[in-house]
Write a protein that holds these residues in place. Structure first.
Motif, mmCIF file in Angstrom:
data_model
loop_
_atom_site.group_PDB
_atom_site.id
_atom_site.type_symbol
_atom_site.label_atom_id
_atom_site.label_comp_id
_atom_site.label_asym_id
_atom_site.label_seq_id
_atom_site.Cartn_x
_atom_site.Cartn_y
_atom_site.Cartn_z
ATOM 1 N N ILE A 4 41.444 13.646 41.086
ATOM 2 C CA ILE A 4 41.592 14.994 40.640
ATOM 3 C C ILE A 4 42.054 15.204 42.647
ATOM 4 N N GLY A 5 43.643 15.496 42.579
ATOM 5 C CA GLY A 5 44.365 15.857 43.822
ATOM 6 C C GLY A 5 44.098 16.962 44.534
ATOM 7 N N PRO A 6 44.947 16.739 45.843
ATOM 8 C CA PRO A 6 45.123 18.121 46.474
ATOM 9 C C PRO A 6 46.188 18.307 46.943
ATOM 10 N N LEU A 31 45.459 12.300 35.046
ATOM 11 C CA LEU A 31 45.620 12.304 36.655
ATOM 12 C C LEU A 31 45.757 14.664 36.634
ATOM 13 N N LYS A 32 44.226 15.197 37.547
ATOM 14 C CA LYS A 32 45.423 16.018 37.312
ATOM 15 C C LYS A 32 45.814 16.728 38.892
ATOM 16 N N PRO A 33 46.845 16.758 39.350
ATOM 17 C CA PRO A 33 47.420 16.926 40.883
ATOM 18 C C PRO A 33 47.061 18.784 41.342
ATOM 19 N N SER A 34 47.699 18.450 42.332
ATOM 20 C CA SER A 34 46.762 19.979 43.202
ATOM 21 C C SER A 34 48.249 21.054 42.654
ATOM 22 N N GLU A 35 47.528 22.343 41.766
ATOM 23 C CA GLU A 35 48.685 23.549 41.422
ATOM 24 C C GLU A 35 49.313 23.925 42.761
ATOM 25 N N LEU A 36 48.549 23.980 43.953
ATOM 26 C CA LEU A 36 49.712 24.614 44.756
ATOM 27 C C LEU A 36 50.877 23.955 45.477
ATOM 28 N N GLU A 72 35.134 26.937 61.143
ATOM 29 C CA GLU A 72 35.698 27.013 59.640
ATOM 30 C C GLU A 72 36.800 25.480 60.337
ATOM 31 N N GLU A 73 37.314 24.610 59.061
ATOM 32 C CA GLU A 73 37.728 23.641 59.054
ATOM 33 C C GLU A 73 39.584 23.903 59.381
ATOM 34 N N SER A 74 40.063 23.540 60.391
ATOM 35 C CA SER A 74 41.717 24.549 60.697
ATOM 36 C C SER A 74 42.768 24.043 59.686
ATOM 37 N N GLU A 98 36.148 12.797 48.027
ATOM 38 C CA GLU A 98 37.017 12.892 49.510
ATOM 39 C C GLU A 98 36.932 14.052 49.633
ATOM 40 N N LEU A 99 36.450 14.073 50.814
ATOM 41 C CA LEU A 99 36.051 15.897 51.141
ATOM 42 C C LEU A 99 36.667 16.476 52.764
ATOM 43 N N GLY A 100 35.955 17.358 53.402
ATOM 44 C CA GLY A 100 36.897 17.955 54.436
ATOM 45 C C GLY A 100 35.819 17.740 55.626
ATOM 46 N N THR A 133 39.730 14.973 45.082
ATOM 47 C CA THR A 133 40.156 15.050 46.556
ATOM 48 C C THR A 133 39.915 16.198 47.426
ATOM 49 N N GLY A 134 38.979 16.696 47.992
ATOM 50 C CA GLY A 134 39.587 18.344 47.847
ATOM 51 C C GLY A 134 38.479 19.241 49.354
ATOM 52 N N SER A 135 38.086 19.911 48.960
ATOM 53 C CA SER A 135 37.721 21.317 49.764
ATOM 54 C C SER A 135 35.811 20.253 49.576
ATOM 55 N N ASP A 136 34.721 21.294 50.119
ATOM 56 C CA ASP A 136 33.812 20.733 50.076
ATOM 57 C C ASP A 136 33.383 21.980 49.007
HETATM 58 P P1 NAD Z 1 40.840 22.026 47.017
HETATM 59 O O1 NAD Z 1 38.769 21.981 46.753
HETATM 60 O O2 NAD Z 1 41.204 23.622 46.893
HETATM 61 O O3 NAD Z 1 41.878 21.817 45.512
HETATM 62 C C1 NAD Z 1 41.585 20.519 45.208
HETATM 63 C C2 NAD Z 1 41.725 20.493 43.381
HETATM 64 O O4 NAD Z 1 40.961 20.740 43.129
HETATM 65 C C3 NAD Z 1 42.476 20.582 43.310
HETATM 66 O O5 NAD Z 1 43.414 19.906 41.938
HETATM 67 C C4 NAD Z 1 42.557 22.480 42.670
HETATM 68 O O6 NAD Z 1 43.107 22.708 41.439
HETATM 69 C C5 NAD Z 1 41.277 21.837 42.081
HETATM 70 N N1 NAD Z 1 40.346 23.264 42.223
HETATM 71 C C6 NAD Z 1 40.395 24.393 43.173
HETATM 72 N N2 NAD Z 1 39.260 25.025 43.096
HETATM 73 C C7 NAD Z 1 38.663 24.954 42.172
HETATM 74 C C8 NAD Z 1 38.167 25.129 40.963
HETATM 75 N N3 NAD Z 1 37.012 26.586 41.416
HETATM 76 N N4 NAD Z 1 37.169 24.831 40.197
HETATM 77 C C9 NAD Z 1 37.707 23.361 40.009
HETATM 78 N N5 NAD Z 1 38.786 22.736 40.627
HETATM 79 C C10 NAD Z 1 39.170 23.556 41.791
HETATM 80 O O7 NAD Z 1 40.906 21.401 48.409
HETATM 81 P P2 NAD Z 1 42.599 21.285 49.051
HETATM 82 O O8 NAD Z 1 42.700 22.848 48.938
HETATM 83 O O9 NAD Z 1 43.778 20.748 47.624
HETATM 84 O O10 NAD Z 1 42.708 20.535 49.774
HETATM 85 C C11 NAD Z 1 41.862 20.528 50.704
HETATM 86 C C12 NAD Z 1 41.205 20.518 51.205
HETATM 87 O O11 NAD Z 1 40.762 18.807 51.239
HETATM 88 C C13 NAD Z 1 40.687 20.023 52.769
HETATM 89 O O12 NAD Z 1 38.604 20.929 52.985
HETATM 90 C C14 NAD Z 1 40.604 19.171 52.850
HETATM 91 O O13 NAD Z 1 39.704 18.601 54.136
HETATM 92 C C15 NAD Z 1 40.393 18.440 51.899
HETATM 93 N N6 NAD Z 1 41.269 16.672 52.218
HETATM 94 C C16 NAD Z 1 39.731 15.629 51.474
HETATM 95 C C17 NAD Z 1 40.636 14.367 51.459
HETATM 96 C C18 NAD Z 1 40.065 13.121 52.445
HETATM 97 O O14 NAD Z 1 40.360 12.025 51.712
HETATM 98 N N7 NAD Z 1 38.753 13.156 52.216
HETATM 99 C C19 NAD Z 1 41.729 14.455 51.842
HETATM 100 C C20 NAD Z 1 43.233 15.220 51.108
HETATM 101 C C21 NAD Z 1 42.273 17.014 51.948
#
Ligand code: NAD
Length: 473
Positions: free
Chosen positions: A129-131, A155-160, A353-355, A228-230, A205-208
């Protein structure tokens, strides 16, 4: 700002009822054992390499569409990054995948005739799952690890980043073995449908906040996860730092990808004696990078969407601090100027906040002791930290505060090389990848022992009836 490219595909979410079938196909293909052949994996990696080359113009256009990412950054941090990843994995795969004999000291001399070895087995069918911020790199670099290890993957890319998601889907599904590698597009419902399936590993990879959702869901089926989080990453600037260099490098850390980088510094803990000089150097660096102003620069990206624009703007609206560089915002362009804010409280929005954007706080401190205390109170286990000081000060920061990775005398250089391990620690992430670590991430290290028949002469002591007098044999 460039106009949006109308020739790119419209975003289309995958039908929810297809998702169980996609997951079942990934599991079924793994059970055919074809992905276990190293030559098959190398062919898939070569196909991915040439797919990225062939899709290069569309990928660059998609990154411009979604993030206003300059061609320079698109090539450096996404396209060429992935090509280098493919080459690295192709070059070293035979070596990574072969069995390793286990000898002393792991195997004591008494058992040396047993032929112990480690076999590298693919974990199975995995979900990645990607950000949104590096929509190609952060989705496909784990895929390269999964292919190398011999897994099948969904693979599940970000929808954004809609254009990237659609171009990647077309690229993967037309160029790789479709029975092994597929892309599901969508947002929360589609991700939840994927998380309801049984996987052999989930790489997220994405938010905590979402990381916790993934970890909880995975725990129900004891599925291993790599998270891999924030960020909320501190930078330390002492009075012994080269202030001009620190200012330029930290500004780079916040302008690259318009600060939408998990590793970029959230706040700078700076010795109060050098705040005025550092602020002046920041302005000089800004002028050098943006002689006509940041908004006019063709190199500076934009914020991914209005929600994130407002999230970042709110941090600026809520701060009690003083803007010392930048401060302009323009919703029509999703533009936020690289901005530094001098704050006096750790309760300030700029620190809490994380900017994840081009803005950061300067927080004056009396000493390095003070700085370390503040950093520990904000986030005990950040993803990264940066330290600009004397050799002994830098060493002290490393000793007294942990982080996923760290760079001395620069911003995020430890995360700028595609083959060195990268990951968080504690609540900034679990597990690491990149280079050999990407192969390891999707591999089960299976210990195998082989007991020769003739060894029974020696092993007979283990059979009942036990005889304590032979215990020492
Ligand atoms: P996000 O967590 O909002 O989204 C990541 C993925 O999760 C997306 O594919 C999204 O579709 C899915 N998702 C979102 N909400 C969901 C839910 N409620 N239930 C299930 N799936 C859901 O992250 P983002 O906004 O795309 O990316 C930003 C965050 O990612 C920041 O916190 C950043 O620090 C972190 N990040 C970490 C790394 C790393 O390598 N550690 C790299 C890039 C980004």
């Amino acid at each position: 700002m460039a106009a949006k490219d109308a020739t790119l595909p419209q975003f289309e979410a995958t039908a929810l009822d297809l998702i169980p079938k996609v997951a079942s196909a990934a599991r079924g293909t793994f059970r055919t054992h074809k992905t276990k052949k190293v030559q098959w994996r190398i062919v898939q990696l070569r196909k991915l390499y040439w797919a990225i080359e062939d899709f290069r113009p569309r990928l660059i256009a998609a990154l411009m569409h979604d993030l206003h990412k300059s061609e320079f950054e698109a090539v450096l941090t996404e396209i060429d990054w992935l090509l280098k990843d493919c080459m690295f994995m192709i070059k070293h795969l035979n070596d990574f995948a072969k069995d390793e004999k286990l000898g002393s000291p792991a195997v004591p001399i008494t058992y040396s005739m047993m032929n112990f070895r480690t076999r590298k087995e693919p974990l199975g069918a995995v979900l990645i799952i990607g950000p949104y911020n590096y929509p190609l790199q952060l989705l496909l670099a784990p895929l390269i690890g999964a292919i190398g290890a011999g897994c099948t993957a969904v693979l599940k890319p970000s929808e954004l980043t809609t254009a990237c998601a659609m171009v990647v889907k077309e690229m993967i599904e037309t160029r790789l073995d479709r029975s092994a590698f597929t892309v599901v597009n969508g947002a929360i419902p589609e991700t939840n449908a994927l998380l309801a399936e049984k996987w052999d590993k989930i790489f997220f990879t994405g938010s905590d906040v979402v990381g916790k959702i993934v970890a909880k869901k995975a725990a129900e089926t004891l599925t291993p996860v790599c998270l891999e989080l924030g960020g909320k990453n501190p930078a330390f600037v002492t009075k012994n730092a080269n202030l001009a260099l620190a200012a330029r490098r930290l500004l780079w850390g916040k302008t690259h990808n318009s600060g939408q980088v998990c590793m970029s510094q959230n706040y700078v803990l700076i010795d109060k004696q050098v705040v005025p000089a550092f602020t002046e150097f920041l302005k000089v660096a800004y002028k050098d990078m943006f002689p006509d102003g940041a908004k006019a620069s063709p190199d500076l990206g934009r914020i991914v969407n209005a929600r994130h624009f407002h999230r970042i703007k709110k941090m600026l609206d809520d701060t009690k601090g003083k803007v010392v560089m930048g401060g302009e915002v323009d919703e029509a362009e999703l533009y936020i100027e690289p901005t530094a804010v001098l704050v006096s409280s750790t309760d300030d929005s700029m620190i809490k906040e994380e900017s994840f954007g081009p803005i950061f706080a300067l927080y004056p401190v009396n000493s390095l002791d003070d700085a370390l205390n503040v950093a520990a109170s904000v986030h005990r286990t950040p993803l990264s930290l940066y330290t600009f000081g004397s050799k002994s000060e830098n060493e002290r920061v490393l000793n007294e505060m942990t982080s996923g990775g760290a760079t001395l005398n620069d911003s995020f250089f430890h995360g700028s090389v595609n083959t060195v391990p990268f990951g968080g620690v504690g609540d900034s992430g679990w597990g690491s990848y990149r280079g050999k670590a990407s192969f390891d991430c999707f591999t089960h290290f299976r210990t195998i022992a082989e007991t020769p028949s003739w060894a029974d002469k020696i092993l007979r002591v283990r059979y009942m009836p036990y005889d304590m007098s032979k215990m020492r044999l």
